[in-house]
Design a protein around this motif. Structure first.
Motif, PDB file in Angstrom:
ATOM      1  N   SER B  58      24.186   7.144  28.065  1.00  0.00           N
ATOM      2  CA  SER B  58      23.771   8.745  28.703  1.00  0.00           C
ATOM      3  C   SER B  58      22.450   8.625  28.838  1.00  0.00           C
ATOM      4  O   SER B  58      22.219   9.414  30.053  1.00  0.00           O
ATOM      5  CB  SER B  58      24.397   9.789  27.664  1.00  0.00           C
ATOM      6  OG  SER B  58      23.138   9.596  26.563  1.00  0.00           O
ATOM      7  N   GLU B  59      21.546   8.145  28.483  1.00  0.00           N
ATOM      8  CA  GLU B  59      20.076   7.934  28.864  1.00  0.00           C
ATOM      9  C   GLU B  59      19.856   7.303  30.212  1.00  0.00           C
ATOM     10  O   GLU B  59      19.225   7.920  31.040  1.00  0.00           O
ATOM     11  CB  GLU B  59      19.292   7.520  27.888  1.00  0.00           C
ATOM     12  CG  GLU B  59      17.902   7.464  27.642  1.00  0.00           C
ATOM     13  CD  GLU B  59      17.552   9.138  27.350  1.00  0.00           C
ATOM     14  OE1 GLU B  59      18.364   9.810  26.751  1.00  0.00           O
ATOM     15  OE2 GLU B  59      16.509   9.479  27.890  1.00  0.00           O
ATOM     16  N   GLN B  61      21.989   7.070  32.376  1.00  0.00           N
ATOM     17  CA  GLN B  61      22.605   7.998  33.488  1.00  0.00           C
ATOM     18  C   GLN B  61      21.762   9.000  33.964  1.00  0.00           C
ATOM     19  O   GLN B  61      21.357   9.168  35.067  1.00  0.00           O
ATOM     20  CB  GLN B  61      23.890   8.589  32.883  1.00  0.00           C
ATOM     21  CG  GLN B  61      24.731   9.002  33.787  1.00  0.00           C
ATOM     22  CD  GLN B  61      26.274   8.926  33.335  1.00  0.00           C
ATOM     23  OE1 GLN B  61      26.663   7.882  32.791  1.00  0.00           O
ATOM     24  NE2 GLN B  61      26.982   9.970  33.254  1.00  0.00           N
ATOM     25  N   LYS B  62      20.777   9.444  32.841  1.00  0.00           N
ATOM     26  CA  LYS B  62      19.868  10.510  33.278  1.00  0.00           C
ATOM     27  C   LYS B  62      18.659  10.026  33.850  1.00  0.00           C
ATOM     28  O   LYS B  62      18.166  10.522  34.801  1.00  0.00           O
ATOM     29  CB  LYS B  62      19.295  11.089  31.744  1.00  0.00           C
ATOM     30  CG  LYS B  62      19.552  12.445  31.490  1.00  0.00           C
ATOM     31  CD  LYS B  62      18.731  13.189  30.254  1.00  0.00           C
ATOM     32  CE  LYS B  62      19.602  12.652  29.029  1.00  0.00           C
ATOM     33  NZ  LYS B  62      18.826  13.062  28.001  1.00  0.00           N
ATOM     34  N   ARG B  63      18.191   8.751  33.538  1.00  0.00           N
ATOM     35  CA  ARG B  63      16.994   8.232  34.033  1.00  0.00           C
ATOM     36  C   ARG B  63      17.091   7.474  35.310  1.00  0.00           C
ATOM     37  O   ARG B  63      16.303   7.421  36.260  1.00  0.00           O
ATOM     38  CB  ARG B  63      16.460   7.219  33.043  1.00  0.00           C
ATOM     39  CG  ARG B  63      15.958   7.725  31.660  1.00  0.00           C
ATOM     40  CD  ARG B  63      15.118   7.081  30.744  1.00  0.00           C
ATOM     41  NE  ARG B  63      14.780   7.545  29.661  1.00  0.00           N
ATOM     42  CZ  ARG B  63      13.735   7.297  28.914  1.00  0.00           C
ATOM     43  NH1 ARG B  63      12.823   6.186  29.326  1.00  0.00           N
ATOM     44  NH2 ARG B  63      13.606   8.236  27.798  1.00  0.00           N
TER      45      ARG B  63
END
Lengths: 524, 320, 189
Positions: B58-59, B61-63
């Motif tokens: 998920s990280e 995906q965010k960054r």
């Protein structure tokens, strides 16, 4: 600081920390909001066949951890959410079981036995009310037992069970279930042994998955969910569809099931079912306190004992409210007691409890085990505060359950108006889809259909599916316990007959089988 | 301006230009996945590998704006995932997460694992385990010698998580003239449960015991990794006890073999960025539960894997 | 007595299956024996549990055969020719539905590429609208519509409506709120 101070601090931690918003000037804490959302989500997921509480917990736990972080403040909101799911899915599971003969959760299989015939008799509303009342009563009873006796009971139970006794206990459970369920003891035992055999395909300790005939797809055995859902749900779907198809050819019309007559839960009904609820709640709570034996067995024993106790003109399985009550009270009263071994020994009794432990482990600051209940002179034991906070969230969830749970179940009564053959067709797509999103492998779907075919055949040949499914679930735990017992006793092949307790378990298993084999027909 | 200062300025200016050039260069060649990335997790949902992988996904995906889809392909200690991964496209859109043992001892110990160490591109490690030989404090054994005394007096039940632990136990038996009843349990949680329930007397813990040890409920008698465990400074390492093996495992991210250097380096850098950021959830997780970020990538990682294979072969041959 | 032939046949079938499993399958398809001596440790091998289960099946099947021979207990609703007809119909629906589910997406994408579309492989598009829904929609529709068709024995618009509704609602439940869940067959790509 005494125990009572910790209780008070735990209650405060739930109600006062971090208000999310206020109603009429009364601040509502984030923990309460999480209990509520978990509860509503749990009902929906539980009522969705193919999904269940554990699935919802598995999906939400990483999200919750991302949202709340790794501070001890995160413990109660996250645990509260999981408790909500646990309670919501237990009552949610009964809805499709009663209305569509499709258990929403494995422990509501037996709810279909009387719940669905009641629906067929136009009594779906009453069946849902009986299920809800029994479920909540059992659950509340179980929580009270948990809260008052947590440390003592589980320590006693666990002290006497080593690896050999655990293996013996599983053998006893399987023997009992095979003998009790169904018309023929030998067919029941045959079903259980087949369940064991299928579970042993593709598993094992060696690098080569045994009996897999070289296929990669069987590298980790048949997925548990494929076997359980295939045999229980698709097998039933195929069988019902065939029945309807035959009816169609003869009459070209389908029988619709509508509510008729009095569907309210009267005081007289409550008086009728209360003894069954009480007995099942005690059974469920006792089973729940034993580590590793879940709500499925509790439901089975609750149903079987209720059947024994019942004296009426219609018998169990023909749609009597007592059957629903006995099952639902038993499977719901497992949930609270399941936390007894978790909180006092760190040993989870079922999958839901595993997720409670995982949440605690991942977040930190709470280490379920004997230290939790330790009173430290002149100090606050933060873990004990969390435990009593957890108990408080359970009580909150129970209050929600008493009030909102019933409304939800009555609201879903509308779904019975859907024609069954169309609904079953939707289940035929829903089940593989639900399995797929968990396993992301088309073979999981193919295996589910294969087990659906087996479930269909078993129904056609009058072999009970329950021993098969339960044996499949317990098979690898049984083998593991045997391996460990063998190793731990330094390679003693007679490990099952090494202690009085395991000898007693095995002896009872033999007696149960022989007794029912000789007397089943006489018992009717 | 003295000559020395001028020289400094010149050098730093040159370095600055070079750095900007490098950055521009790397930005131009920045690898991007074609389509979503499948992140296959070799262990069941909820375990240490699973939690890390999902937090990282998920990280990332965010960054990075990449679509990363985690899925569990659990079974046989990561081997099932490895078998599936090896035949998927090597363009960086299929990667897997398991432990170094899945490509070392466990692979060698299996008669027919269905893959070899050469089938993969090793991207990066994430963190390591603080393997310890752990007992309940209530047993009254404070040191390895206390434990040995008890082991000589009667049989002890010893819980391990893999055949490798049984091998190390054999070496310990030989060295100290004792006999254990070794029980193989599935995973660290099972070992902790068996310890708590008294089903075993001593067991291998890969970091899961940290909290219990810190609270005084359990004691690490021996460290299984090359160094002593920071919070159990009195526990000698296996190597100090004369068993020359570091049995600490690391979590590892791999792809199918033949992945381009671009993809491999970009993925390794992206993982490293997420894991070493002190504010990221995964950083907090690996710090709370394991040894904190432990990032080995590139050539160093290839060597690490090779060395692990060599050590495992030696261990298997001396215990045979 | 008619129906109790089924019980005898069932018992005979399982006796045969258990004997074959014990004599052929288990010895040839399991690497370790009943009890293994692996590097000094004596441990239970992979063959023990399945052997135990198969021996149990043999005994239970013999006991079942014996009891039904001496104490017949016929049951109704045994399989007949109609069951086979029903199963064949369902099999057609299931196979067709699953084939469409697995292959619709890739075939459409390849066709677009073949016509010069250059949109990339299905694997790369497995999380892109509309391609990710093609297989699920086509296969799901056939499964639901086909199953209703088999039972009702006629085509109806209402059945088509139910099928479309089921596909849309399930797609919505599983795909939209959960970023990490993939509808079939997209996780296999």
């Amino acid at each position: 600081m005494g125990v009572l101070d910790h209780v008070w601090l735990g209650v405060l931690a739930v109600f006062t920390a971090e208000p999310a918003f206020s109603i009429f000037g009364l601040p509502i804490s984030i923990t309460l909001v999480m209990v509520f959302s978990g509860f509503v989500g749990g009902i929906v997921v539980g009522a969705t066949p193919g999904l269940g509480g554990p699935f919802a917990m598995a999906v939400s736990l990483p999200i919750l951890i991302s949202v709340f972080g790794f501070t001890p403040d995160a413990l109660l909101p996250v645990l509260g959410f999981l408790v909500g799911i646990m309670k919501g899915s237990t009552i949610g599971g009964a809805v499709p079981a009663i209305l569509f003969n499709t258990p929403g959760t494995p422990d509501s299989v037996l709810t279909t036995f009387d719940g669905y015939p009641m629906t067929r008799n136009g009594q779906s509303g009453k069946a849902l009310r009986v299920a809800h009342f029994s479920s909540v009563t059992g659950d509340t009873f179980s929580d009270i037992v948990l809260i008052t006796s947590a440390p003592f009971l589980a320590i006693m139970v666990e002290r006497f069970l080593d690896f050999p006794e655990k293996a013996a206990l599983i053998i006893l459970s399987l023997a009992f279930i095979s003998a009790v369920v169904g018309r023929s003891v030998w067919k029941g035992i045959l079903g259980a042994l087949l369940g064991l055999f299928f579970a042993y395909i593709g598993t094992g300790e060696d690098g080569y998955p045994r009996l897999s005939m070289g296929s990669e797809e069987l590298g980790n055995g048949f997925p548990l969910v494929s076997a359980v859902v295939g045999v229980l749900i698709l097998g039933e779907v195929f069988k019902s569809m065939e029945d309807m198809w035959r009816e169609m050819r003869e009459r070209s019309e389908i029988t619709m099931i509508e509510e008729k007559g009095d569907n309210k839960l009267r005081l007289a009904d409550i008086r009728r079912i209360l003894p069954f609820v009480g007995l099942s709640a005690v059974i469920g709570t006792a089973i729940g306190a034993l580590p590793g034996i879940g709500s499925v067995l509790a439901a089975t024993l609750g149903y079987a004992s209720g059947k024994k106790m019942y004296k009426g003109d219609k018998s169990f399985g023909e749609g009597v409210p007592e059957g629903v009550a006995a099952t639902e009270a038993a499977n719901s009263s497992v949930a609270g007691a399941n936390l007894i071994p978790v909180l006092s020994l760190g040993i989870p009794g079922n999958v839901s409890a595993v997720f409670i432990i995982l949440a605690a482990e991942s977040i930190g600051g709470f280490n379920p085990g004997p230290t939790v209940f330790r009173v430290i002179p002149d100090q606050i034991n933060p873990e004990m505060v969390i435990v009593f906070g957890l108990f408080t969230t359970m009580i909150c969830a129970n209050i929600l359950n008493w009030t909102l749970g019933g409304i939800f179940m009555r609201a879903t009564g509308v779904m019975v108006k859907v024609p069954k053959q169309r609904l079953l067709a939707v289940v035929l797509l829903l089940t593989p889809t639900a399995i797929y999103v968990q396993n992301t492998d088309m073979f999981a779907i193919y295996f589910t259909l294969f087990f659906g075919f087996i479930g269909y055949l078993m129904r056609k040949l009058d072999i009970s599916v329950l021993p098969f499914v339960i044996a499949f679930i317990l098979a690898n735990r049984l083998e593991e316990a045997m391996r460990q017992a063998f190793s731990a006793t330094g390679g003693n092949p007679w490990f099952l007959f090494d202690s009085p307790i395991s000898i007693a378990f095995i002896a009872i298993a033999v007696i149960v089988v022989v007794f029912f084999a000789r007397n089943k027909k006489a018992l009717g | 301006m003295t000559l020395k200062t001028a020289k400094k300025v010149l050098v730093s200016a040159a370095l600055g230009v070079a750095a900007v050039g490098l950055m521009a260069g790397s930005a131009a060649a920045e690898w991007k996945p074609k389509g979503p990335i499948s992140l296959m997790i070799g262990f069941a949902a909820g375990g240490g590998t699973d939690t890390q992988a999902r937090l990282i996904a998920s990280e990332l995906q965010k960054r990075k704006g990449w679509k990363v889809i985690p899925s569990n392909v659990a079974g046989r200690g990561g081997a099932l995932m490895a078998r599936k991964l090896k035949s998927l496209p090597n363009d960086g859109t299929a990667i897997g997460m398991a432990v170094t043992e899945s490509f070392g001892y466990n692979m060698l110990a299996s008669k027919n694992p269905g893959y070899t160490a050469d089938d993969f591109t090793y991207i990066t490690t994430t963190t390591g385990s603080q393997m310890g030989l752990v007992v309940k404090a209530s047993k009254g054994w404070k040191t390895w010698d206390d434990f040995l005394k008890a082991a000589r007096a009667g049989t002890v039940k010893f819980g391990g998580m893999s055949q490798k632990h049984a091998d190390v136990n054999y070496l310990l038996e030989q060295k100290y003239g004792v006999k254990f009843n070794t029980v193989i349990l599935r995973g660290g949680r099972a070992v902790m449960n068996a310890l708590n329930a008294g089903d075993i007397d001593i067991g291998y813990g890969a970091g899961i015991q940290a909290k219990a040890v810190k609270s005084g409920d359990m004691i690490n008698l021996v460290s299984g990794v090359g160094k002593r465990i920071p919070y159990s400074p009195n526990a000698p390492t296996l190597i100090e006890l004369g068993i020359p093996y570091d049995i600490g495992a690391k979590f590892i991210v791999v792809g199918p073999k033949g992945m381009s250097a671009d993809a491999r380096n970009t993925l390794a850098a992206a993982f490293a960025e997420v894991i070493s950021d002190k504010n990221s959830e995964v950083n907090k997780f690996v710090t709370a539960r394991y040894t904190g970020p432990d990032l080995i990538s590139g050539k160093a990682l290839d060597d690490f894997i090779k060395n692990g294979l060599k050590e495992s072969k030696t261990l298997m041959s001396v215990t045979n | 007595m008619q129906q109790d032939r089924w019980t005898l046949a069932l018992a005979a079938l399982f006796v045969l299956a258990a004997v074959l499993t014990l004599a052929v399958w288990i010895p040839n398809d399991i690497e370790t024996g009943l009890i293994e001596r692996f590097r000094r440790e004596v441990m239970i091998g992979d063959a023990l549990a399945p052997t135990g289960a198969a021996v149990g099946v043999l005994i239970a099947a013999l006991a079942l055969g014996a009891t039904s021979w001496f104490r017949p207990d016929p049951f109704d609703d045994t399989p007949d020719r109609q069951s086979i007809a029903f199963l064949l119909r369902m099999a057609v629906v299931l196979v067709l539905g699953l084939v469409l589910m697995v292959f619709t997406g890739p075939v459409v994408v390849e066709s677009i590429n073949g016509l010069g579309g250059e949109i990339g492989t299905y694997r790369q598009l497995r999380d892109t609208v509309p391609y990710k829904y093609l297989g699920f929609a086509a296969g799901g529709f056939v499964l639901v519509f086909g199953a209703i068709r088999v039972v009702e024995n006629r085509f109806s618009m209402a059945a088509a409506g139910v099928a479309i509704g089921a596909v849309v609602v399930l797609g919505f439940i599983y795909d939209v709120p959960f970023d990490n869940l993939l509808l079939p067959p997209n996780g296999d790509q």
